[in-house]
Design an enzyme around this catalytic site. Sequence first.
Site, PDB file in Angstrom:
ATOM      1  N   LYS A 124      -8.027   1.104  -6.762  1.00 52.49           N
ATOM      2  CA  LYS A 124      -7.030   1.598  -5.817  1.00 52.49           C
ATOM      3  C   LYS A 124      -7.759   1.925  -4.520  1.00 52.49           C
ATOM      4  CE  LYS A 124      -3.281   1.710  -8.461  1.00 52.49           C
ATOM      5  NZ  LYS A 124      -2.066   0.939  -8.136  1.00 52.49           N
ATOM      6  N   GLY A 152       0.913  -2.752 -14.615  1.00 53.01           N
ATOM      7  CA  GLY A 152       1.347  -1.686 -15.514  1.00 53.01           C
ATOM      8  C   GLY A 152       1.778  -0.450 -14.760  1.00 53.01           C
ATOM      9  N   ASP A 195       3.267  -6.697  -4.837  1.00 50.00           N
ATOM     10  CA  ASP A 195       3.728  -5.883  -5.971  1.00 50.00           C
ATOM     11  C   ASP A 195       5.033  -5.210  -5.556  1.00 50.00           C
ATOM     12  OD1 ASP A 195       4.150  -3.947  -7.918  1.00 50.00           O
ATOM     13  OD2 ASP A 195       2.185  -3.021  -7.803  1.00 50.00           O
ATOM     14  N   LYS A 223      -9.688  -3.429 -11.194  1.00 46.18           N
ATOM     15  CA  LYS A 223      -8.940  -3.270  -9.948  1.00 46.18           C
ATOM     16  C   LYS A 223      -9.193  -1.865  -9.431  1.00 46.18           C
ATOM     17  CE  LYS A 223      -4.015  -2.306  -9.511  1.00 46.18           C
ATOM     18  NZ  LYS A 223      -2.675  -2.870  -9.704  1.00 46.18           N
ATOM     19  N   LYS A 238       5.779  -6.751 -12.494  1.00 48.24           N
ATOM     20  CA  LYS A 238       5.951  -5.541 -13.293  1.00 48.24           C
ATOM     21  C   LYS A 238       7.340  -5.629 -13.881  1.00 48.24           C
ATOM     22  CE  LYS A 238       2.796  -2.297 -11.280  1.00 48.24           C
ATOM     23  NZ  LYS A 238       2.527  -1.603 -10.014  1.00 48.24           N
ATOM     24  N   SER A 241      -7.270  -0.794 -14.255  1.00 51.46           N
ATOM     25  CA  SER A 241      -7.012  -0.322 -12.908  1.00 51.46           C
ATOM     26  C   SER A 241      -7.638   1.053 -12.771  1.00 51.46           C
ATOM     27  CB  SER A 241      -5.487  -0.259 -12.738  1.00 51.46           C
ATOM     28  OG  SER A 241      -5.168   0.341 -11.517  1.00 51.46           O
ATOM     29  N   ASP A 250      -6.071  -2.659  -4.644  1.00 46.11           N
ATOM     30  CA  ASP A 250      -4.630  -2.425  -4.513  1.00 46.11           C
ATOM     31  C   ASP A 250      -4.406  -1.247  -3.572  1.00 46.11           C
ATOM     32  OD1 ASP A 250      -1.919  -2.128  -4.792  1.00 46.11           O
ATOM     33  OD2 ASP A 250      -1.966  -1.533  -6.914  1.00 46.11           O
ATOM     34  N   GLU A 279      -4.067  -6.435  -3.001  1.00 46.72           N
ATOM     35  CA  GLU A 279      -2.689  -6.226  -3.438  1.00 46.72           C
ATOM     36  C   GLU A 279      -1.949  -5.269  -2.500  1.00 46.72           C
ATOM     37  OE1 GLU A 279      -2.636  -5.147  -7.571  1.00 46.72           O
ATOM     38  OE2 GLU A 279      -0.547  -4.520  -7.515  1.00 46.72           O
TER      39      GLU A 279
END
Length: 371
Positions: A164, A293, A241, A162, A265, A136, A189, A216
């Site tokens: 952000k 994570g 999430d 991934k 998670k 990520s 995400d 996400e």
Amino acid sequence: MRIEHLTLFEVSLPLVHSFETSSHRKSGLQHILVRATDGDGRSGWGEIASPSDPYFTSETTGTAWLIANRYLGPAVLGSDWDEPAELETAWARIRGHEFAKAGFSAAAWDLHARSQERSLAAALGGTRSEVVAGVSLGIEPSIDQLLAQVERQVSAGYPRIKLKIAPGWDVEPVRAVRSQHPDLDLHVDANGAYPDTEDAAAVFRQLDEYALTMIEQPFTPRDFPAHARLQRRLETPICLDESVVALADLRTMIETKAGRVLNIKVSRMGGLSAAKRAHDLAMEAGIPVWCGGMHEFGVGRAANVAISSLPNFTLPSDVSGSDKYYERDVIVPPVIAERGRVPVPQGPGIGYDVDTDWVLKNTVRTAELVA
Ligand code: MG
């Protein structure tokens, strides 16, 4: 089984590369390690991986410390149990505080697996011998710096990246990464940073053109109708999430068709038992899962590796090697990813030893609780 003695360690470790999401920037993390010891002197370890500030969840390191000392610790010390899931009954009166509960749940699972001389993965019902790991990447100061980070991780063999995203940092970085890596398993995400508006929907419809594996948590946590409306307009699966902190949320997600992928998670769900139930329900509903994570130290990271060995974890999990985050981890050996794959340890419990010298060197405060 009875836990006779609990030790809590608040540990502070610097990150090797500071990390920025839509809500905050971090250069080091404070997590709480939980050591649970039974009457035979055997210990299990868990990690409370709550961020120090209430931006991902309402919990903080400080609230977790309070709840652990005043409520969860005493509840755990007073109970007799055969299966770790039974501990949830001991703390059923305590509302919320999932991250704090997850630390105790993991310590109990580790202790339980060690007492049976089984690996944690086997005790949980894991079926894989290795787990595919993704990384990520945070919001970088520039597109060039992001591309350099992506290059570094792809060269290290990670098969999924991934990114952000946040308003103003979305279509451009995705376009840049996609143009250099046309076949990369890429997902984004938003951590709930977008409002449920036509302008935001237009951004996601643009992102829909880049063959992302998933988008996400675009909207506010638990706004299931907004996610369902967006999902109907997109080819790209929506992954939830922050929206799913309890099994009831997952049922709502399924019934409202608010997404097609679930990020499990362990901390957010309140522990390994709850995470396993979410895995089972998602599998029944045909929703693939992966393990997200919280930049866990090795204790939490090892638990993530173990749960990621369950059969419906069919997408790469955020269980990259310790070295991506920490110069020296709290477990030996550290979690090592080879070409984006992490072997599932076969040894008892989490399958790693806790480096107690290193833990103590970095401990900010400790607490002892005795039955
Ligand atoms: Mg997320």
